[in-house]
Design a protein around this motif. Structure first.
Motif, PDB file in Angstrom:
ATOM      1  N   GLN A 139      -3.377   3.126 -14.018  1.00  0.00           N
ATOM      2  CA  GLN A 139      -4.009   1.885 -14.458  1.00  0.00           C
ATOM      3  C   GLN A 139      -4.811   1.242 -13.330  1.00  0.00           C
ATOM      4  OE1 GLN A 139      -1.100  -0.479 -16.639  1.00  0.00           O
ATOM      5  NE2 GLN A 139      -0.691   1.202 -18.021  1.00  0.00           N
ATOM      6  N   ALA A 140      -4.607  -0.028 -13.056  1.00  0.00           N
ATOM      7  CA  ALA A 140      -5.466  -0.724 -12.099  1.00  0.00           C
ATOM      8  C   ALA A 140      -5.105  -0.396 -10.655  1.00  0.00           C
ATOM      9  CB  ALA A 140      -5.359  -2.240 -12.315  1.00  0.00           C
ATOM     10  N   GLU A 141      -6.036  -0.618  -9.753  1.00  0.00           N
ATOM     11  CA  GLU A 141      -5.785  -0.473  -8.325  1.00  0.00           C
ATOM     12  C   GLU A 141      -4.656  -1.409  -7.903  1.00  0.00           C
ATOM     13  OE1 GLU A 141      -6.677   0.253  -4.066  1.00  0.00           O
ATOM     14  OE2 GLU A 141      -7.150   1.358  -5.892  1.00  0.00           O
ATOM     15  N   PRO A 142      -3.590  -0.890  -7.316  1.00  0.00           N
ATOM     16  CA  PRO A 142      -2.477  -1.755  -6.888  1.00  0.00           C
ATOM     17  C   PRO A 142      -2.909  -2.723  -5.785  1.00  0.00           C
ATOM     18  CG  PRO A 142      -1.815   0.559  -6.951  1.00  0.00           C
ATOM     19  CD  PRO A 142      -3.308   0.527  -7.075  1.00  0.00           C
ATOM     20  N   LYS A 143      -2.417  -3.956  -5.877  1.00  0.00           N
ATOM     21  CA  LYS A 143      -2.659  -4.915  -4.794  1.00  0.00           C
ATOM     22  C   LYS A 143      -1.848  -4.508  -3.560  1.00  0.00           C
ATOM     23  CE  LYS A 143      -1.438  -8.317  -7.430  1.00  0.00           C
ATOM     24  NZ  LYS A 143      -1.062  -9.661  -7.919  1.00  0.00           N
ATOM     25  N   THR A 144      -0.642  -4.033  -3.806  1.00  0.00           N
ATOM     26  CA  THR A 144       0.223  -3.517  -2.756  1.00  0.00           C
ATOM     27  C   THR A 144       1.292  -2.653  -3.395  1.00  0.00           C
ATOM     28  OG1 THR A 144       1.739  -4.066  -0.940  1.00  0.00           O
ATOM     29  CG2 THR A 144       1.758  -5.530  -2.838  1.00  0.00           C
ATOM     30  N   LEU A 145       1.779  -1.694  -2.638  1.00  0.00           N
ATOM     31  CA  LEU A 145       2.902  -0.881  -3.099  1.00  0.00           C
ATOM     32  C   LEU A 145       4.123  -1.155  -2.220  1.00  0.00           C
ATOM     33  CD1 LEU A 145       1.172   2.487  -4.049  1.00  0.00           C
ATOM     34  CD2 LEU A 145       2.141   0.762  -5.578  1.00  0.00           C
ATOM     35  N   ASP A 146       4.174  -2.361  -1.692  1.00  0.00           N
ATOM     36  CA  ASP A 146       5.337  -2.832  -0.938  1.00  0.00           C
ATOM     37  C   ASP A 146       6.379  -3.265  -1.972  1.00  0.00           C
ATOM     38  OD1 ASP A 146       7.213  -4.471   0.402  1.00  0.00           O
ATOM     39  OD2 ASP A 146       5.736  -5.021   1.927  1.00  0.00           O
ATOM     40  N   PRO A 147       7.528  -2.599  -2.055  1.00  0.00           N
ATOM     41  CA  PRO A 147       8.507  -2.905  -3.105  1.00  0.00           C
ATOM     42  C   PRO A 147       8.968  -4.368  -3.123  1.00  0.00           C
ATOM     43  CG  PRO A 147       9.090  -0.870  -2.000  1.00  0.00           C
ATOM     44  CD  PRO A 147       7.990  -1.493  -1.198  1.00  0.00           C
TER      45      PRO A 147
ATOM     46  N   VAL B 256       3.566  -3.960 -13.451  1.00  0.00           N
ATOM     47  CA  VAL B 256       4.136  -2.753 -14.041  1.00  0.00           C
ATOM     48  C   VAL B 256       3.504  -1.485 -13.465  1.00  0.00           C
ATOM     49  CG1 VAL B 256       4.424  -1.454 -16.194  1.00  0.00           C
ATOM     50  CG2 VAL B 256       4.874  -3.911 -16.148  1.00  0.00           C
ATOM     51  N   PRO B 257       2.162  -1.393 -13.298  1.00  0.00           N
ATOM     52  CA  PRO B 257       1.600  -0.173 -12.706  1.00  0.00           C
ATOM     53  C   PRO B 257       2.177   0.115 -11.321  1.00  0.00           C
ATOM     54  CG  PRO B 257      -0.128  -1.469 -13.729  1.00  0.00           C
ATOM     55  CD  PRO B 257       1.101  -2.328 -13.730  1.00  0.00           C
ATOM     56  N   GLU B 258       2.354  -0.947 -10.510  1.00  0.00           N
ATOM     57  CA  GLU B 258       2.954  -0.761  -9.187  1.00  0.00           C
ATOM     58  C   GLU B 258       4.393  -0.271  -9.312  1.00  0.00           C
ATOM     59  OE1 GLU B 258      -0.295  -3.840  -8.599  1.00  0.00           O
ATOM     60  OE2 GLU B 258       1.220  -3.407 -10.108  1.00  0.00           O
ATOM     61  N   LEU B 259       5.126  -0.835 -10.270  1.00  0.00           N
ATOM     62  CA  LEU B 259       6.522  -0.445 -10.473  1.00  0.00           C
ATOM     63  C   LEU B 259       6.633   1.041 -10.792  1.00  0.00           C
ATOM     64  CD1 LEU B 259       9.260  -2.362 -12.398  1.00  0.00           C
ATOM     65  CD2 LEU B 259       8.734  -0.031 -13.088  1.00  0.00           C
TER      66      LEU B 259
ATOM     67  N   LYS C 198       1.254  -5.347   8.470  1.00  0.00           N
ATOM     68  CA  LYS C 198       0.201  -5.849   7.591  1.00  0.00           C
ATOM     69  C   LYS C 198      -0.290  -4.841   6.568  1.00  0.00           C
ATOM     70  CE  LYS C 198      -1.587  -9.402  10.720  1.00  0.00           C
ATOM     71  NZ  LYS C 198      -2.789  -9.925  11.427  1.00  0.00           N
ATOM     72  N   ASP C 199      -0.285  -3.556   6.917  1.00  0.00           N
ATOM     73  CA  ASP C 199      -0.919  -2.591   6.011  1.00  0.00           C
ATOM     74  C   ASP C 199      -0.113  -1.317   5.795  1.00  0.00           C
ATOM     75  OD1 ASP C 199      -1.207  -1.484   8.498  1.00  0.00           O
ATOM     76  OD2 ASP C 199      -3.388  -1.236   8.400  1.00  0.00           O
ATOM     77  N   TRP C 200       1.182  -1.298   6.127  1.00  0.00           N
ATOM     78  CA  TRP C 200       1.960  -0.058   5.999  1.00  0.00           C
ATOM     79  C   TRP C 200       1.963   0.458   4.563  1.00  0.00           C
ATOM     80  CZ3 TRP C 200       6.240   1.056   3.004  1.00  0.00           C
ATOM     81  CH2 TRP C 200       6.821  -0.026   2.327  1.00  0.00           C
ATOM     82  N   ALA C 201       1.918  -0.465   3.569  1.00  0.00           N
ATOM     83  CA  ALA C 201       2.016  -0.072   2.164  1.00  0.00           C
ATOM     84  C   ALA C 201       0.670   0.154   1.502  1.00  0.00           C
ATOM     85  CB  ALA C 201       2.801  -1.142   1.390  1.00  0.00           C
ATOM     86  N   LEU C 202      -0.381   0.279   2.308  1.00  0.00           N
ATOM     87  CA  LEU C 202      -1.720   0.448   1.747  1.00  0.00           C
ATOM     88  C   LEU C 202      -2.382   1.774   2.127  1.00  0.00           C
ATOM     89  CD1 LEU C 202      -3.125  -3.165   2.304  1.00  0.00           C
ATOM     90  CD2 LEU C 202      -2.426  -2.150   0.132  1.00  0.00           C
TER      91      LEU C 202
END
Length: 314
Positions: free
Chosen positions: A12-20, A26-29, A167-171
């Motif tokens: 789906q959409a580009e995730p804002k972050t994948l930091d749990p 929902v797409p990030e989840l 700042k950016d580990w999850a990107l």
């Protein structure tokens, strides 16, 4: 040698972050569930099973949980420790991080107080006994607490990696270290995310897929077109006008979703400022017809806010 098994599923959409601890969509989840694992994981019946925790002790009063961690590794080979869990949970509750799902950890003693800046981090009911033992004290007995520990906000993060790249580990895949069945191979922003089997996952022998590609497609019509052209194996979103056709072609399957949809009224405007009018509307809305004729997804009519599918609520 067994053939590679690959899957393409819409991200789906580009995730804002994948930091749990900081994501809330929902797409990030879905992406995080493929790459992380908590102390527990939910099975096909939404019953919590042991994940990173190999043994769980619960006190007689239901207030204290002691999690004994199995020998497990992060995708980069680092050992997973109890301190990684404490660090992650404290991050989620830290008011400075403004986590949307911080309230998921209010069950932990002084969790809400810390999030409200009325307590200190050391007041939290999270104690590291040793590198493989985590002791958690709750505010009150919570029968579904083990289910909560399978939710992304409760996932651990590799403390060493996050502190070095806060700042950016999850990107970016270079620093995206995870502990689940898959690990990130690449992230072409606004294009696709590719994850591959994590050989360091403790249960890797039971992971059959070798790769999942998540094309980042925001438009649900474009998703359906990609599916029908054979470039996408599946998606969780379908245009309403195509549901009947896809169901008739046996291309559509339904599964329970832990969610409640509702209509919101402006209760400051007449006649909705009258509680009896709102009660009357709730009584006369024909939920079944809305589902059968408009939404068409086979949803369960909701007569309460808490959705079905939660074992402890049924």
């Amino acid at each position: 040698m067994a053939a590679e098994q690959k899957l393409s599923w819409s991200g789906q959409a580009e995730p804002k972050t994948l930091d749990p601890q900081l994501s809330d969509g929902v797409p990030e989840l879905i992406l995080e569930l493929s790459m992380f694992e908590g102390l527990t994981r939910l099975d096909n019946n939404n019953i919590p099973q042991k994940g990173i925790a190999d043994k769980i002790d619960v006190s007689a009063d239901g207030l204290k949980y002691t999690f004994h961690l199995r020998d497990a590794k992060w995708s980069n080979g680092d050992p997973i420790t109890a301190d990684d869990f404490k660090y992650a949970w404290t991050r989620a509750l830290d008011p400075a991080n403004a986590s949307t799902y911080a309230y998921q950890l209010y069950y932990v003693k002084n969790g809400k107080q810390f999030n409200d800046s009325k307590a200190k981090a050391e007041d939290l009911g999270i104690k590291v006994i040793d590198s493989k033992t985590l002791e958690v004290t709750l505010e009150s007995p919570t029968p579904y607490f083990l289910s909560l520990t399978a939710f992304p906000t409760y996932f651990p993060v590799d403390k060493k990696v996050v502190e070095a790249n806060s700042k950016d580990w999850a990107l970016k895949p270079e620093t995206y270290v995870s502990d689940g069945p898959f690990k990130m191979q690449s992230w072409s922003h606004k294009d696709k995310i590719v994850v591959v089997k994590n050989d360091n996952y403790w249960d890797a022998k039971n992971v059959k897929l070798t790769q999942i590609t998540f094309p980042l497609i925001e438009d649900i019509k474009a998703e359906l077109s990609a599916f029908e052209q054979g470039t996408l194996d599946g998606t969780a979103t379908v245009p309403l006008e195509d549901i009947d056709r896809l169901r008739a072609n046996k291309q559509l399957s339904s599964a329970p979703s832990l969610a409640t949809y509702f209509y919101r009224f402006n209760v400051t405007k007449k006649p909705f400022d009258n509680v009896k009018v709102r009660q009357a509307l709730a009584m006369v809305i024909d939920r079944k017809t809305l589902i059968d004729k408009v939404i068409k997804g086979g949803q369960t009519p909701a007569f309460a806010y808490v959705p079905g599918g939660i074992p402890d609520a049924e």
